[in-house]
Design an enzyme around this catalytic site. Sequence first.
Site, PDB file in Angstrom:
ATOM      1  N   MET A  30      -4.102  34.578  27.485  1.00  0.00           N
ATOM      2  CA  MET A  30      -4.629  33.202  27.876  1.00  0.00           C
ATOM      3  C   MET A  30      -6.051  33.177  28.656  1.00  0.00           C
ATOM      4  O   MET A  30      -6.022  34.708  29.367  1.00  0.00           O
ATOM      5  CB  MET A  30      -3.567  33.058  28.064  1.00  0.00           C
ATOM      6  CG  MET A  30      -2.150  32.092  28.347  1.00  0.00           C
ATOM      7  SD  MET A  30      -2.341  31.940  26.147  1.00  0.00           S
ATOM      8  CE  MET A  30      -1.396  33.024  25.403  1.00  0.00           C
ATOM      9  N   CYS A  31      -6.445  32.530  27.400  1.00  0.00           N
ATOM     10  CA  CYS A  31      -7.865  32.701  28.522  1.00  0.00           C
ATOM     11  C   CYS A  31      -8.033  32.827  29.815  1.00  0.00           C
ATOM     12  O   CYS A  31      -7.080  31.872  29.813  1.00  0.00           O
ATOM     13  CB  CYS A  31      -8.560  32.128  27.551  1.00  0.00           C
ATOM     14  SG  CYS A  31      -9.050  32.161  25.706  1.00  0.00           S
TER      15      CYS A  31
END
Length: 254
Positions: free
Chosen positions: A1-2
């Site tokens: 997940m960024c």
Amino acid sequence: MCRHLGYLGPPRSVRDLLQGGTHSLVKQSWAPREMRKGGVINADGFGVSWWTAGQLGRYRSSTPIWSDPTVEETLSHIRSGSVLAAVRSATEGMAVEVGACAPFVDTTYAFSHNGVLTGWPSSVAALAQEVPTAALLTMSAPTDSALLWALLRHRLQDASSLTGTSVEAALTTVIHDVEAVAPGSRLNFLLGDGNELWASTWGHTLYVLVDELQALVASEPLDDSPQWEQVPDRHLVCARPGHLIITPIPMGER
Ligand code: GLN
């Protein structure tokens, strides 16, 4: 997940903003604390956009932020009071290339997406049909985030016909439309126009720190300051120095 980060406040060097704090965005790229559902580190590139004298500039790279000398050699010389940045952990099956790295920009806005569209790409074929063909053909990468940006841009251009505050309405409409065709998608958005930051929580963490001088919006707090406030899930944020509004995202009508 960024992980993503937005800043509005006194001008500072872009490098300092990326590296600032005991838990800076650079640190979050290799030692994030609150990654969920899939990713471990954010090594699939990064990007940063900044506004100076009303002009939007951007740098992106498909290398990890900690190993790109541009941060030190160039971004340390750029000063801005409005910055939006992201480090990327590519969703499985998505291209790893510079065009897939946020921020996605036009002449006004910069945009980042932390999350995933479930059932990609077949689930969202109907949504793609709502995006003008020219925008689809010029997407900077064949990824869910790039499609979301194409859709949001389209909605922002239509915003005058939407009810309520137009940017918030455009963000809400995109979330409802995606949720209708790809339920369970994770849709943490971050959008800036140089004067204002907007963000959504829909499946991932988000924190804000706003005082009279600055506004920070980040996937994870940048330091241990007690001023950081966690945004509840399924909320919209609108922030600038001295101004913070957090509202629940209304339920979709479909
Ligand atoms: N799905 C998006 C991508 O692959 C965002 C990834 C993320 O939030 N980790 O770029």
